[in-house]
Design an enzyme around this catalytic site. Sequence first.
Site, PDB file in Angstrom:
ATOM      1  N   ASP A   1       0.857  -1.180   0.000  1.00 10.42           N
ATOM      2  CA  ASP A   1       0.000   0.000   0.000  1.00 10.42           C
ATOM      3  C   ASP A   1       0.899   1.238   0.000  1.00 10.42           C
ATOM      4  OD1 ASP A   1      -1.624   2.143   0.656  1.00 10.42           O
ATOM      5  OD2 ASP A   1      -2.536   1.159   2.400  1.00 10.42           O
TER       6      ASP A   1
ATOM      7  N   ASN B   1      -7.315  12.354 -10.220  1.00 11.79           N
ATOM      8  CA  ASN B   1      -8.088  12.728 -11.411  1.00 11.79           C
ATOM      9  C   ASN B   1      -8.020  14.247 -11.527  1.00 11.79           C
ATOM     10  OD1 ASN B   1     -10.378  13.940  -9.959  1.00 11.79           O
ATOM     11  ND2 ASN B   1     -10.723  11.827  -9.289  1.00 11.79           N
TER      12      ASN B   1
ATOM     13  N   GLY C   1      -9.466   4.234  -5.552  1.00  4.00           N
ATOM     14  CA  GLY C   1      -8.128   3.665  -5.719  1.00  4.00           C
ATOM     15  C   GLY C   1      -7.078   4.345  -4.865  1.00  4.00           C
ATOM     16  N   VAL C   2      -5.933   4.605  -5.468  1.00  5.97           N
ATOM     17  CA  VAL C   2      -4.806   5.221  -4.765  1.00  5.97           C
ATOM     18  C   VAL C   2      -5.220   6.581  -4.177  1.00  5.97           C
ATOM     19  CG1 VAL C   2      -2.493   6.206  -5.066  1.00  5.97           C
ATOM     20  CG2 VAL C   2      -3.106   4.119  -6.261  1.00  5.97           C
ATOM     21  N   ASP C   3      -5.941   7.336  -4.972  1.00 11.76           N
ATOM     22  CA  ASP C   3      -6.370   8.672  -4.587  1.00 11.76           C
ATOM     23  C   ASP C   3      -7.179   8.637  -3.277  1.00 11.76           C
ATOM     24  OD1 ASP C   3      -6.625  11.382  -5.047  1.00 11.76           O
ATOM     25  OD2 ASP C   3      -8.198  11.189  -6.560  1.00 11.76           O
TER      26      ASP C   3
ATOM     27  N   SER D   1      -2.750   4.749 -13.975  1.00 14.41           N
ATOM     28  CA  SER D   1      -3.771   4.434 -14.999  1.00 14.41           C
ATOM     29  C   SER D   1      -4.171   2.961 -15.080  1.00 14.41           C
ATOM     30  CB  SER D   1      -3.362   4.913 -16.407  1.00 14.41           C
ATOM     31  OG  SER D   1      -3.473   6.313 -16.514  1.00 14.41           O
ATOM     32  N   THR D   2      -3.525   2.081 -14.312  1.00 14.93           N
ATOM     33  CA  THR D   2      -3.813   0.644 -14.475  1.00 14.93           C
ATOM     34  C   THR D   2      -4.970   0.142 -13.616  1.00 14.93           C
ATOM     35  OG1 THR D   2      -2.281  -0.074 -12.749  1.00 14.93           O
ATOM     36  CG2 THR D   2      -1.370   0.171 -14.978  1.00 14.93           C
TER      37      THR D   2
HETATM   38  P1  ADP Z   1      -6.097   5.098 -12.122  1.00 10.33           P
HETATM   39  O1  ADP Z   1      -7.394   5.862 -12.018  1.00 10.33           O
HETATM   40  O2  ADP Z   1      -4.935   5.961 -12.568  1.00 10.33           O
HETATM   41  O3  ADP Z   1      -6.241   3.830 -12.880  1.00 10.33           O
HETATM   42  P2  ADP Z   1      -6.178   3.678  -9.534  1.00 10.33           P
HETATM   43  O4  ADP Z   1      -5.912   4.290  -8.223  1.00 10.33           O
HETATM   44  O5  ADP Z   1      -7.554   3.187  -9.826  1.00 10.33           O
HETATM   45  O6  ADP Z   1      -5.704   4.787 -10.600  1.00 10.33           O
HETATM   46  O7  ADP Z   1      -5.182   2.473  -9.791  1.00 10.33           O
HETATM   47  C1  ADP Z   1      -3.819   2.583 -10.122  1.00 10.33           C
HETATM   48  C2  ADP Z   1      -3.094   1.326  -9.651  1.00 10.33           C
HETATM   49  O8  ADP Z   1      -2.865   1.432  -8.256  1.00 10.33           O
HETATM   50  C3  ADP Z   1      -3.878   0.034  -9.839  1.00 10.33           C
HETATM   51  O9  ADP Z   1      -2.976  -0.960 -10.292  1.00 10.33           O
HETATM   52  C4  ADP Z   1      -4.414  -0.285  -8.443  1.00 10.33           C
HETATM   53  O10 ADP Z   1      -4.562  -1.674  -8.238  1.00 10.33           O
HETATM   54  C5  ADP Z   1      -3.311   0.260  -7.579  1.00 10.33           C
HETATM   55  N1  ADP Z   1      -3.668   0.658  -6.198  1.00 10.33           N
HETATM   56  C6  ADP Z   1      -4.894   0.900  -5.658  1.00 10.33           C
HETATM   57  N2  ADP Z   1      -4.777   1.264  -4.360  1.00 10.33           N
HETATM   58  C7  ADP Z   1      -3.444   1.272  -4.069  1.00 10.33           C
HETATM   59  C8  ADP Z   1      -2.654   1.564  -2.908  1.00 10.33           C
HETATM   60  N3  ADP Z   1      -3.228   1.920  -1.745  1.00 10.33           N
HETATM   61  N4  ADP Z   1      -1.299   1.459  -3.002  1.00 10.33           N
HETATM   62  C9  ADP Z   1      -0.696   1.101  -4.160  1.00 10.33           C
HETATM   63  N5  ADP Z   1      -1.381   0.811  -5.294  1.00 10.33           N
HETATM   64  C10 ADP Z   1      -2.726   0.893  -5.247  1.00 10.33           C
END
Ligand code: ADP
Length: 169
Positions: free
Chosen positions: A11, A25, A33-35, A123-124
């Site tokens: 994480d 975004n 997600g990450v955001d 973006s993945t």
């Molecule tokens: P995007 O909208 O750019 O696709 P996301 O946040 O949905 O961004 O996902 C980007 C990548 O980060 C994905 O591979 C997702 O599985 C991963 N991800 C989601 N949460 C976390 C986290 N807390 N730490 C690291 N990677 C994460």
Amino acid sequence: MSTRITLVRGDITTEEVDAVVNAANSSLLGGGGVDGAIHRRGGPEILAACEDLRRSHYGKGLPTGRAVATTAGRLPARHVIHTVGPVWSPSDDRSELLASCYRESLRVADELGARTVAFPAISTGIYGWPMDDGARIAIETVRASGTSVEEVRFVLFGTDAYETFAATL
Ligand code: ADP
């Protein structure tokens, strides 16, 4: 000076680095997600800084492929660098925009004097970019960047992402 690229599974919000990159975004006002994870763990200071950016330099939001830094709030990191990845499209090649996210984030990191930077696989997730292509673009762009950052750490959520980055590296 060459930049060391390292991979960890986990994480990104728990990483002890100078800067953590957020897959934001363009609204800069939070998302999934990450955001979502960064704002939840980092607390309201990050959102307040993003709202300031919307009021000042980025009235229409942060354009895709660009990057901007804020405080990291309560995260162990010192800064968050927000960048907006492209949504994947099967008919339109947006690779240059994805590469730009990594390049621009490292340019901002250099301005901040960051030595260690953690990136997610931009973006993945919600934006649907295929992991193998996302990993290739991420690694190639970091290698070609000429950044002064000493360590770029890709923090991958889940075994598939980790294995794909490891194979690409
Ligand atoms: P995007 O909208 O750019 O696709 P996301 O946040 O949905 O961004 O996902 C980007 C990548 O980060 C994905 O591979 C997702 O599985 C991963 N991800 C989601 N949460 C976390 C986290 N807390 N730490 C690291 N990677 C994460």
